[in-house]
Write an enzyme that holds these catalytic residues in place. Structure first.
Site, PDB file in Angstrom:
ATOM      1  N   GLU A  77      -6.801   4.532   7.890  1.00  0.00           N
ATOM      2  CA  GLU A  77      -6.638   5.968   7.608  1.00  0.00           C
ATOM      3  C   GLU A  77      -7.882   6.538   6.946  1.00  0.00           C
ATOM      4  O   GLU A  77      -8.229   7.702   7.148  1.00  0.00           O
ATOM      5  CB  GLU A  77      -5.377   6.177   6.748  1.00  0.00           C
ATOM      6  N   LYS A  91       0.121   4.218  -0.172  1.00  0.00           N
ATOM      7  CA  LYS A  91      -0.539   5.385   0.457  1.00  0.00           C
ATOM      8  C   LYS A  91      -0.317   6.624  -0.417  1.00  0.00           C
ATOM      9  O   LYS A  91      -0.268   6.496  -1.637  1.00  0.00           O
ATOM     10  CB  LYS A  91      -0.033   5.559   1.892  1.00  0.00           C
ATOM     11  N   ASN A 116       0.865  -1.182   0.000  1.00  0.00           N
ATOM     12  CA  ASN A 116       0.000   0.000   0.000  1.00  0.00           C
ATOM     13  C   ASN A 116       0.902   1.233   0.000  1.00  0.00           C
ATOM     14  O   ASN A 116       1.479   1.566   1.029  1.00  0.00           O
ATOM     15  CB  ASN A 116      -0.893  -0.038   1.246  1.00  0.00           C
ATOM     16  N   SER A 140       3.704  -2.201  10.303  1.00  0.00           N
ATOM     17  CA  SER A 140       5.158  -2.274  10.495  1.00  0.00           C
ATOM     18  C   SER A 140       5.757  -3.624  10.087  1.00  0.00           C
ATOM     19  O   SER A 140       6.651  -4.128  10.759  1.00  0.00           O
ATOM     20  CB  SER A 140       5.523  -1.921  11.948  1.00  0.00           C
ATOM     21  N   GLU A 142      -5.052  -5.002  10.536  1.00  0.00           N
ATOM     22  CA  GLU A 142      -4.032  -3.980  10.755  1.00  0.00           C
ATOM     23  C   GLU A 142      -4.309  -3.256  12.070  1.00  0.00           C
ATOM     24  O   GLU A 142      -5.119  -2.318  12.104  1.00  0.00           O
ATOM     25  CB  GLU A 142      -4.052  -2.954   9.615  1.00  0.00           C
ATOM     26  N   HIS A 184      -9.398   1.099   4.827  1.00  0.00           N
ATOM     27  CA  HIS A 184      -8.138   1.245   5.570  1.00  0.00           C
ATOM     28  C   HIS A 184      -8.370   2.141   6.785  1.00  0.00           C
ATOM     29  O   HIS A 184      -9.189   3.066   6.732  1.00  0.00           O
ATOM     30  CB  HIS A 184      -7.061   1.836   4.650  1.00  0.00           C
ATOM     31  N   GLY A 226       2.772   2.310  10.850  1.00  0.00           N
ATOM     32  CA  GLY A 226       3.702   3.428  10.711  1.00  0.00           C
ATOM     33  C   GLY A 226       4.444   3.770  11.992  1.00  0.00           C
ATOM     34  O   GLY A 226       5.080   4.821  12.089  1.00  0.00           O
TER      35      GLY A 226
HETATM   36  P1  13P Z   1       3.214   0.373   7.741  1.00  0.00           P
HETATM   37  O1  13P Z   1       3.761  -0.884   7.129  1.00  0.00           O
HETATM   38  O2  13P Z   1       3.938   1.614   7.288  1.00  0.00           O
HETATM   39  O3  13P Z   1       3.112   0.265   9.230  1.00  0.00           O
HETATM   40  O4  13P Z   1       1.722   0.553   7.191  1.00  0.00           O
HETATM   41  C1  13P Z   1       0.850  -0.520   7.257  1.00  0.00           C
HETATM   42  C2  13P Z   1      -0.371  -0.175   6.491  1.00  0.00           C
HETATM   43  O5  13P Z   1      -1.143   0.670   6.893  1.00  0.00           O
HETATM   44  C3  13P Z   1      -0.608  -0.871   5.211  1.00  0.00           C
HETATM   45  O6  13P Z   1      -1.892  -0.644   4.748  1.00  0.00           O
END
Ligand code: 13P
Length: 252
Positions: free
Chosen positions: A98, A11, A9, A214, A168, A96, A174
């Protein structure tokens, strides 16, 4: 047996030029993919058409990070499943954390999107996960149960078999702080039992449940060894060809 799916992803990262560089690097780093593993990249909308043509004929599949629930019309700023299919997408990430947090997406809306994705012929990757506060209050199972039931209700068993779920934990996204393999496995087992309750054993045994939060080359293999972890949804570490391809290799 669930399929192992490693998805990146991106983002809101990589403009068109940067996307081109990363895609070219990924194609060479992933010229061979472990058998039984599916690799998906999900660049931002502005890079999808380019990615579709660069990845055409490669073993790397394309996905989008979001979509709307209509085919076309007066929905300023939105992108339809038909448009995604037209540039070569096979997958779409839905719900997601976010999008839940910053754009107020609800389980009900994500459920509508999941049904629409299937109707259009896209494979949804549906994200669920608890916040740190929810984990500390010991309500993770309740939160996950509500999200899974809300997002998946009304899908047919055949659609559910083709649906990917990504667990997740929000506190692991992150932050560099991944869930331990045991913590992740526990929630993955819960998710599979919920799918079994809703759709039966056959579907539950076939559905791919990814872990995200992560994931790095250093922790991928151990996470992926867990019984109910069938892949990864990778954020930060998918923005470099060497780390993403190392995670893909860890799935072997
Ligand atoms: P990270 O791998 O940066 O923690 O992000 C995970 C994520 O949100 C994938 O959709």
């Amino acid at each position: 047996m669930p399929q192992t799916i490693i998805a990146g992803n991106w983002k809101m990262n990589k403009d068109l030029r940067e996307s081109e560089d990363l895609l070219i690097a990924l194609k060479s780093a992933l010229a061979t993919i472990p058998s039984g593993t599916t690799v998906v990249v999900c660049p931002p909308f502005t890079s999808l058409a380019l990615a579709g043509s660069l990845l055409n004929g490669s073993a790397i599949a394309l996905g989008a990070q979001n979509m709307y629930v209509e085919d076309e019309g007066a929905f300023t700023g939105e992108v339809s499943p038909r448009m995604l299919l037209a540039v070569g997408c096979r997958y779409v990430i839905l719900g997601h954390s976010e999008r839940r947090q910053y754009f107020h997406e609800t389980d009900e809306f994500i459920n509508r999107k999941a049904k629409k994705a299937h109707a259009a012929g896209l494979i949804p990757i549906i994200c669920v996960g608890e916040t740190l506060q929810e984990r500390e209050k010991n309500i993770t199972p309740l939160v996950i149960t509500t999200q899974v039931r809300g997002c998946l209700q009304g899908l047919t068993p055949a659609q559910m078999k083709r649906t990917v779920i990504a667990y997740e934990p929000v506190w692991a996204i992150g932050t560099g702080k991944n869930a331990t393999p045991q913590q992740a496995q526990e929630v993955h087992a819960l998710i599979r039992s919920l799918v079994k309750e809703m759709f039966g054993t056959d579907v539950a045994d076939a559905v791919t449940i990814q872990y995200g939060g992560s994931v790095k080359p250093e922790n991928a293999a151990e996470l992926l060894r867990q019984k109910d972890i069938n892949g990864a949804l990778v954020g930060g570490a998918c923005l470099k060809a060497d780390s993403f391809s190392a995670i893909v290799r860890a799935s072997a």
